[in-house]
Structure formats: C-alpha cells, structure tokens
Scaffold this active site. Sequence first.
Site, short mmCIF file in Angstrom:
data_model
loop_
_atom_site.label_atom_id
_atom_site.label_comp_id
_atom_site.label_asym_id
_atom_site.label_seq_id
_atom_site.Cartn_x
_atom_site.Cartn_y
_atom_site.Cartn_z
N ILE A 15 0.85 -1.20 0.00
CA ILE A 15 0.00 0.00 0.00
C ILE A 15 0.88 1.25 0.00
CG2 ILE A 15 -1.83 1.26 1.23
CD1 ILE A 15 -2.63 -1.42 2.54
N ASP A 34 10.97 3.19 6.80
CA ASP A 34 10.63 1.77 6.67
C ASP A 34 11.89 0.97 6.93
OD1 ASP A 34 9.20 -0.58 6.17
OD2 ASP A 34 8.31 0.19 4.31
N TYR A 148 -5.35 -8.80 16.51
CA TYR A 148 -5.10 -7.80 15.46
C TYR A 148 -6.25 -6.78 15.42
CZ TYR A 148 -3.85 -6.12 10.75
OH TYR A 148 -3.51 -5.35 9.66
N LYS A 152 -6.17 -2.75 16.62
CA LYS A 152 -6.56 -1.71 15.65
C LYS A 152 -7.67 -0.84 16.25
CE LYS A 152 -4.16 -2.49 11.79
NZ LYS A 152 -3.17 -1.49 11.34
#
Lengths: 322, 322
Positions: A15, A34, A148, A152
Amino acid sequence: MKYQRCLVLGGRGFIGSHVVDALLSAGVAVRVLDRPLPGGVRELPPAANPHLLEMIDGDFGNEKDLDEALEGCDCCVHLITSTLPQTSNDDMTFDISTNLIGSLSLFEALVRHRIRKFIFMSSGGTVYGRPIQDRIDETHPTNPLSSYGVTKLAAEKYLAIYKNLHGLNSVSLRLSNPYGERQRITGKQGAIAVFLGAALRGQEIEVWGDGSVVRDYVYIGDAVDAIVKAIEYDGDEAIFNIGSGKGSSLIEIISGIETALQRPVPVRFRPARAVDVPRNVLNVDRAAKHLGWHPTTSLADGIARTIRWLEAEIQQGLSLHS
Amino acid sequence: MKYQRCLVLGGRGFIGSHVVDALLSAGVAVRVLDRPLPGGVRELPPAANPHLLEMIDGDFGNEKDLDEALEGCDCCVHLITSTLPQTSNDDMTFDISTNLIGSLSLFEALVRHRIRKFIFMSSGGTVYGRPIQDRIDETHPTNPLSSYGVTKLAAEKYLAIYKNLHGLNSVSLRLSNPYGERQRITGKQGAIAVFLGAALRGQEIEVWGDGSVVRDYVYIGDAVDAIVKAIEYDGDEAIFNIGSGKGSSLIEIISGIETALQRPVPVRFRPARAVDVPRNVLNVDRAAKHLGWHPTTSLADGIARTIRWLEAEIQQGLSLHS
C-alpha cells in the site's frame, strides 16, 4: 494539496509504495520511514518527482528514528503493523506491545512535532467480527475475533482521546482487502495475489474451507485514492470504511482469475480456519458522502491489471518463488 | 452455589471485601490474592465462615503468585486495576502494560487452571464516553475519554476471543459508581465517600465544576448482589451494566448527606475537569432480565447506612485523615 511534506510509515510496502507515488504525483514532498529491503529486492523507482522523495531506513518503534523522520513534516500516514490477523492470537502480548504501545509512542511523537494530519490504517476485515449486517457500516458492533482487530480498534479509540486532549487531527480508515500491482504473490496475505502466484507457477490454488467465504476486495488504485482524499478531508468524521462495497467469494475470485488467464486453474480445498467469518463486505456510503470517494475499478479490470503487471515483472526477472 | 472455591483478586479492597463476605456467607471457599495492607491498617474479619477463607499476599502481575492462587479454584473474580480513570491519560503506556497486558496474562492462567467462571470488573462510567442516551444501555457506542476506559473495553474484547478460542466462560460487569460501607473516605475515588469524609472532618466539600454533573451511584450491597448473580449466571450474555439506573447530581448527593447528617455542610466549587461528561446513568434492564437482579437500596438509605458504619468506625478509632 494543503500539506507540504508527508511521512509515510511503511512506504516500501504494497500500500505504502502506491501512497508515495500518489503524493509525489500531487507535488507533495514525501519522506519514507521503513525497514531496509531484504537483499535481492530492488527499490522501485517513484512514478514521478523523484527529487521530492527521501528514504530513511529505520524502525517506527525507535523514538530517535521517528523524531528524525517527523522533523519538518506536517502530515503522516501510518501503514506499519507487526502482526497478521490470522496469527496475532498466537502471541497477543506481542501484538499489544508492538502495535498498540508502538502506535501510542507514535501519537506522542505526532503531537510533539505538531503534525497537522494523521492517517491511521485500521482494518475493515477484523474490527467488526461476526457481521450482523449484509454490508457492514461504521456503526456496526465491534467484536473482533483476533487480537489484530482489538489492537486496531483500541488505537482508533486512543486517537479519539488524542484529538480531545491534544487536538491531534486524524482519520482512521477501516480498509477491506486491497489487491493489485506490487502485492506480494509469495506472502501470506491477499487471496488474489496468492492465488495468482500459484496460477502463474502452475501450482494448485489452496483454498481454506469450501471457497464460499465472501470478502470485499478493493483495487489498490481505489484504496490509495481514498487515502489521498482522507488526507485532504477536513470534516468531523474520524472513521471511514474503505472497500469496494461488493462481496466476492473465493470461488468467484478463482473464476475471475481463470477468465483473465483464459485457462482453468486447479484448486485444492483444505479445512476451514477458526478465525474466518463467512462474509465480510463493507458499506462505504460514509466515505462516498464525506470524502467524495467512490471505488471505480471492477474486480475483472483489477485482476487483469494485476496480471499485466505480474507478467511485466516476470519479464524483468521477478521470481515467482521467493 | 455451583462453584467450590473462588479466587478474589483484590479481595482486600472496597468492593472485594464485600464480595468475599458474600461468598463466605454462601458457603463458598474463598481465596484472596491482594497486596499486603499498609502498616496501621487492620485486616477486617470476615462476616461468616472464617475457616473457608485463605489470604495470599502477592501481586496479580506475578505469574508465580497467580498460579499459586488459582490452584484448586474453579471461579475467579478480578477487581484489581493499577490506574484511576482521571489519571490514566497521564501515562497510557503504563495503563496498557499493567491493566491490559496484566489481564491477558491472567486470562492465560485462567485457561491453564481450567477456571470455569470468571467475572471481570469493567467500567460503566468510562467505556461509553459522551452519552447519546439518557440511560445508557450495553449497545451504546463505546468511545472512552480515558485510557482507563480503553483498556477496560479492550479486556472485554479479549475475553470474547478467549471464549471463542479456549471456551473461557466469563462475564464483564460495567459497574457505575459504587458507594457504601468500607469505601475509603481519604481516597481519590467515590464522591459520596470523599464528601462524607470532608463533612465528618468539618471541612468544606470540594466540587469540581458547578455540581450539576450527574452520575449513577449504586449501593455496594446491590453491586455485590449483582456480582454473585453473575457468578451463578449460565446464559450467553457476556456484558452487563450494573448501576442504580438512576441519576444523581453532586448537588443532590450533598443535599442527601445534609439530610442524613441533619446539618448543612459547606461546599467550595472548583473548575471542571476535562474528562468529566455532564451525565452518565446506566440502563440496567439487561441485568434485570438475565440475572434477575434489581438494585433495591435507595440513595437516602445507602447514605444513611454508610454514615452509620463510618460513625461506628470512628468509635473504633478510624482516623478521618489517613
């Protein structure tokens, strides 16, 4: 665009690299934080304005790296996660420590650096849990089946607190299943990419369950368009579903791949996984109304584009196996 | 009762000591894991069946202490939190590390020890955030204004996952503001206790804001009755509001105290705090329907009982200042 320099956390990913290209094309300076690419993987050249791009190798969990990366930015897009939905339950404490506490440290840094707009990539596939609506809207109950999904969701709640306490301006995007160019065909995520990889290698496609599982697959170009619109958005809504708004079963995906490749592909069915819900399709009316965003790429077009890209990459030497 | 031995985490606390008494009176063996009492504070004798009570000094965050405490138990009530709603935003990482990760370690231990029933004390005052209902029911949106509320909510979500993955049988109780005998009058929590402490000391009552803030105050005897009924409950509901179902403003509380003491008490008004919502009153219909539980003690009766207990304690040498 109203922002001058945007930090993209995870800008080398599937993405992220598309977000970087879209921002550079819009004339926005982009900084990427990154992890370095593994040996043998080439850095993709940006689509436009390479002079506006800075790459920083580092870890978003490292406060020093983060401070360096945020310096002089007014916008930030956070696309890094350290776990996968299907394995996050194996070590929930690790999930909380890295994703939730890591994101909180990031939020603190965003306040410190007076970041004016923050985009948090949430998860339309995991925050809701077992759906009670045919097309899930943002007011649907949130009962995740995986850690997960809980982390989130908790990060979204903390962002609301940060808006309240510190005026941190953020949008959380509950993304469905993105697919398209640059998605890894040898990874563990992304049915379309994984299936295409198997098909192009001449292997059997492995399906967990009977293939009736329905998901919302959104083309990466549409998803990135939503991210850019969310950056520009100035209203009061803090959470948006981002998906195609349409459901496709795994069987339909495979049949779409067969149509695009103009040949049948062999399939092997395996036992269903516990975490899978039978159906997850997002209602994206809120994003349409407030972001003026509409997904425009059909599944057939998206699969065809992905195949064209994969074939070109194979020409360039992309390995189907690593 | 259908369980043989119940571990009460935090059994020396305000709520915990009442839970211990209720379980002992019902003939259930009780083990308490809690931190040792500070010097000068006497251990209260149990109300009944002292031979059924075991006290363990320890820390629920210590896996060894927890394993020792859970050995041979079939039921567990978790009443420990390491932060307060109003200060949890000062260090959210600490809140997550101690309350959320600590609770996850507990859940793992509960599965390891095959605990058959687990009661988690959640928070009706913080998980909902700014109310959009006059009386908040369990389906109300959950947008906490404090980290305390987020970690309580996340723990509830993890309990749903543990039920799914490991069959851990649990109930989360979203408790409003309990008050009554044994609540600390020198603490930071509990308006009624703190106000009574000031009134009995002859000091001014300090009110943050104009006193119009409305909360749901539930008498401790009613709250403990709900906890016992939740232990016995065998249905599918996992979350219950526990409160009086009625709203009282701080001004009304002070006037109730004045009536009970039969004299006026001086009040000083201070600036409102950011975390306060104007109103938080719970709808307790779900608990009425599924637990067969109804709060029965009026605010006037509850305040009168609390004052009688305080006066007896003062006779016994309770200091109003420590």
